[in-house]
Write a protein that holds these residues in place. Structure first.
Motif, PDB file in Angstrom:
ATOM      1  N   LEU A  24     -41.053  16.035 -34.323  1.00 34.92           N
ATOM      2  CA  LEU A  24     -41.496  15.129 -33.588  1.00 34.92           C
ATOM      3  C   LEU A  24     -41.698  15.460 -31.953  1.00 34.92           C
ATOM      4  N   GLN A  25     -41.215  16.373 -31.774  1.00 34.84           N
ATOM      5  CA  GLN A  25     -41.085  16.916 -30.410  1.00 34.84           C
ATOM      6  C   GLN A  25     -40.420  15.824 -29.477  1.00 34.84           C
ATOM      7  N   TRP A  26     -39.261  15.413 -29.872  1.00 30.99           N
ATOM      8  CA  TRP A  26     -38.431  14.396 -29.075  1.00 30.99           C
ATOM      9  C   TRP A  26     -37.312  14.727 -28.796  1.00 30.99           C
ATOM     10  N   ASP A  27     -36.701  14.385 -27.344  1.00 27.94           N
ATOM     11  CA  ASP A  27     -35.530  14.955 -26.985  1.00 27.94           C
ATOM     12  C   ASP A  27     -34.512  13.780 -27.351  1.00 27.94           C
ATOM     13  N   GLN A  28     -33.304  14.103 -27.238  1.00 32.34           N
ATOM     14  CA  GLN A  28     -32.313  12.969 -27.636  1.00 32.34           C
ATOM     15  C   GLN A  28     -32.595  11.649 -26.814  1.00 32.34           C
ATOM     16  N   LYS A  29     -32.892  11.502 -25.722  1.00 28.91           N
ATOM     17  CA  LYS A  29     -33.083  10.495 -25.106  1.00 28.91           C
ATOM     18  C   LYS A  29     -34.393   9.577 -25.988  1.00 28.91           C
ATOM     19  N   SER A  35     -34.343   4.563 -31.522  1.00 25.11           N
ATOM     20  CA  SER A  35     -33.570   4.127 -32.725  1.00 25.11           C
ATOM     21  C   SER A  35     -32.591   2.940 -32.391  1.00 25.11           C
ATOM     22  N   GLY A  36     -32.434   2.716 -31.068  1.00 23.14           N
ATOM     23  CA  GLY A  36     -31.301   1.857 -30.663  1.00 23.14           C
ATOM     24  C   GLY A  36     -29.809   2.285 -30.656  1.00 23.14           C
ATOM     25  N   VAL A  37     -29.865   3.383 -30.872  1.00 21.81           N
ATOM     26  CA  VAL A  37     -28.386   4.429 -30.919  1.00 21.81           C
ATOM     27  C   VAL A  37     -28.355   4.900 -29.895  1.00 21.81           C
ATOM     28  N   SER A  38     -27.170   4.687 -28.896  1.00 22.37           N
ATOM     29  CA  SER A  38     -26.633   5.053 -27.641  1.00 22.37           C
ATOM     30  C   SER A  38     -27.038   6.769 -27.459  1.00 22.37           C
ATOM     31  N   LEU A  39     -27.667   7.046 -26.377  1.00 20.82           N
ATOM     32  CA  LEU A  39     -27.564   8.544 -26.168  1.00 20.82           C
ATOM     33  C   LEU A  39     -26.107   9.487 -26.320  1.00 20.82           C
ATOM     34  N   ALA A  40     -25.012   8.492 -25.822  1.00 18.95           N
ATOM     35  CA  ALA A  40     -23.940   9.252 -26.001  1.00 18.95           C
ATOM     36  C   ALA A  40     -23.460   9.144 -27.332  1.00 18.95           C
ATOM     37  N   THR A  41     -23.921   8.670 -28.141  1.00 15.25           N
ATOM     38  CA  THR A  41     -23.301   8.652 -29.723  1.00 15.25           C
ATOM     39  C   THR A  41     -24.308   9.822 -30.533  1.00 15.25           C
ATOM     40  N   ILE A  42     -25.616   9.883 -29.969  1.00 11.75           N
ATOM     41  CA  ILE A  42     -26.328  10.975 -30.409  1.00 11.75           C
ATOM     42  C   ILE A  42     -25.646  12.387 -29.835  1.00 11.75           C
ATOM     43  N   LYS A  43     -25.544  12.276 -28.786  1.00  9.01           N
ATOM     44  CA  LYS A  43     -24.951  13.777 -28.111  1.00  9.01           C
ATOM     45  C   LYS A  43     -23.718  14.039 -28.749  1.00  9.01           C
ATOM     46  N   ARG A  44     -22.945  13.075 -29.245  1.00 10.55           N
ATOM     47  CA  ARG A  44     -21.738  13.222 -29.977  1.00 10.55           C
ATOM     48  C   ARG A  44     -21.831  13.749 -31.407  1.00 10.55           C
ATOM     49  N   LEU A  45     -22.831  13.196 -32.081  1.00 13.38           N
ATOM     50  CA  LEU A  45     -23.113  13.369 -33.357  1.00 13.38           C
ATOM     51  C   LEU A  45     -23.826  14.633 -33.734  1.00 13.38           C
ATOM     52  N   GLU A  46     -24.827  15.181 -32.981  1.00  8.97           N
ATOM     53  CA  GLU A  46     -25.776  16.201 -33.188  1.00  8.97           C
ATOM     54  C   GLU A  46     -24.816  17.572 -33.402  1.00  8.97           C
ATOM     55  N   ASN A  55     -20.813   5.131 -38.470  1.00  8.86           N
ATOM     56  CA  ASN A  55     -20.908   4.015 -39.236  1.00  8.86           C
ATOM     57  C   ASN A  55     -22.130   3.882 -39.847  1.00  8.86           C
ATOM     58  N   ARG A  56     -22.336   3.053 -41.134  1.00 10.75           N
ATOM     59  CA  ARG A  56     -23.349   3.047 -41.815  1.00 10.75           C
ATOM     60  C   ARG A  56     -24.600   2.633 -40.964  1.00 10.75           C
ATOM     61  N   VAL A  57     -24.294   1.747 -40.179  1.00 12.73           N
ATOM     62  CA  VAL A  57     -25.454   0.861 -39.412  1.00 12.73           C
ATOM     63  C   VAL A  57     -26.121   2.159 -38.516  1.00 12.73           C
ATOM     64  N   THR A  58     -25.192   2.861 -37.855  1.00  8.11           N
ATOM     65  CA  THR A  58     -25.739   3.923 -36.984  1.00  8.11           C
ATOM     66  C   THR A  58     -26.434   5.010 -37.849  1.00  8.11           C
ATOM     67  N   ILE A  59     -26.170   5.402 -38.825  1.00 11.20           N
ATOM     68  CA  ILE A  59     -26.684   6.211 -39.806  1.00 11.20           C
ATOM     69  C   ILE A  59     -28.362   5.871 -40.265  1.00 11.20           C
ATOM     70  N   ALA A  60     -28.089   4.389 -40.638  1.00  7.36           N
ATOM     71  CA  ALA A  60     -29.173   3.828 -41.115  1.00  7.36           C
ATOM     72  C   ALA A  60     -30.534   3.565 -40.175  1.00  7.36           C
ATOM     73  N   ALA A  61     -30.103   3.401 -38.678  1.00 15.05           N
ATOM     74  CA  ALA A  61     -30.969   3.239 -37.535  1.00 15.05           C
ATOM     75  C   ALA A  61     -31.512   4.511 -37.287  1.00 15.05           C
ATOM     76  N   LEU A  62     -30.782   5.656 -37.511  1.00 17.04           N
ATOM     77  CA  LEU A  62     -31.461   7.078 -37.136  1.00 17.04           C
ATOM     78  C   LEU A  62     -32.263   7.209 -38.048  1.00 17.04           C
ATOM     79  N   LYS A  63     -32.043   7.009 -39.481  1.00 14.26           N
ATOM     80  CA  LYS A  63     -32.660   7.521 -40.536  1.00 14.26           C
ATOM     81  C   LYS A  63     -34.098   6.731 -40.521  1.00 14.26           C
TER      82      LYS A  63
END
Length: 91
Positions: A24-29, A35-46, A55-63
Motif C-alpha cells: 500500500l506504500q504506507w508507513d507506520q504512521k 486503523s485507530g491503533v496507536s503508533l506506539a502499538t504498531i511499532k511494538r508489534l511489527e 488483544n483481539r480488538v487491535t488485531i481486528a482493527a488492523l486487519k
C-alpha cells in the motif's frame, strides 16, 4: 460462525502487516491513523516475528483497515501465510 467473524479470528502475523504496508506504500504512521491503533502499538508489534500478540480488538482493527484498503490475507497453504493486493474492480 459467519464469514466475517471467522476471518477476524484468523491469525495475523507481523510479516503480513509489514508486507501489506509495503504493498500500500504506507508507513507506520499512516496505518496508525487509518486503523485507530496507536503508533506506539504498531511499532511494538511489527518487529516481533510470528503471530501478533495483541488483544483481539487491535488485531481486528488492523486487519479490517488493511482489507478495506485492498489487502487480501492468504492463509497457510503449505507455502506460508502472506498478503496480496486485490485487483481494482473494473467499472
Amino acid at each position: 460462525m459467519n464469514a466475517v467473524a471467522a476471518d477476524e479470528d484468523s491469525q495475523l502475523t507481523s510479516d503480513q502487516v509489514r508486507a501489506a504496508r509495503a504493498l500500500l506504500q504506507w508507513d507506520q504512521k499512516k496505518l496508525a491513523e487509518k486503523s485507530g491503533v496507536s503508533l506506539a502499538t504498531i511499532k511494538r508489534l511489527e518487529p516481533v516475528s510470528g503471530p501478533i500478540k495483541a488483544n483481539r480488538v487491535t488485531i481486528a482493527a488492523l486487519k479490517r483497515c488493511l482489507q478495506e484498503a485492498g489487502i487480501e490475507f492468504i492463509d497457510e497453504n503449505g507455502g506460508g501465510v502472506g498478503v496480496r493486493l486485490r485487483s481494482p474492480k473494473k467499472l
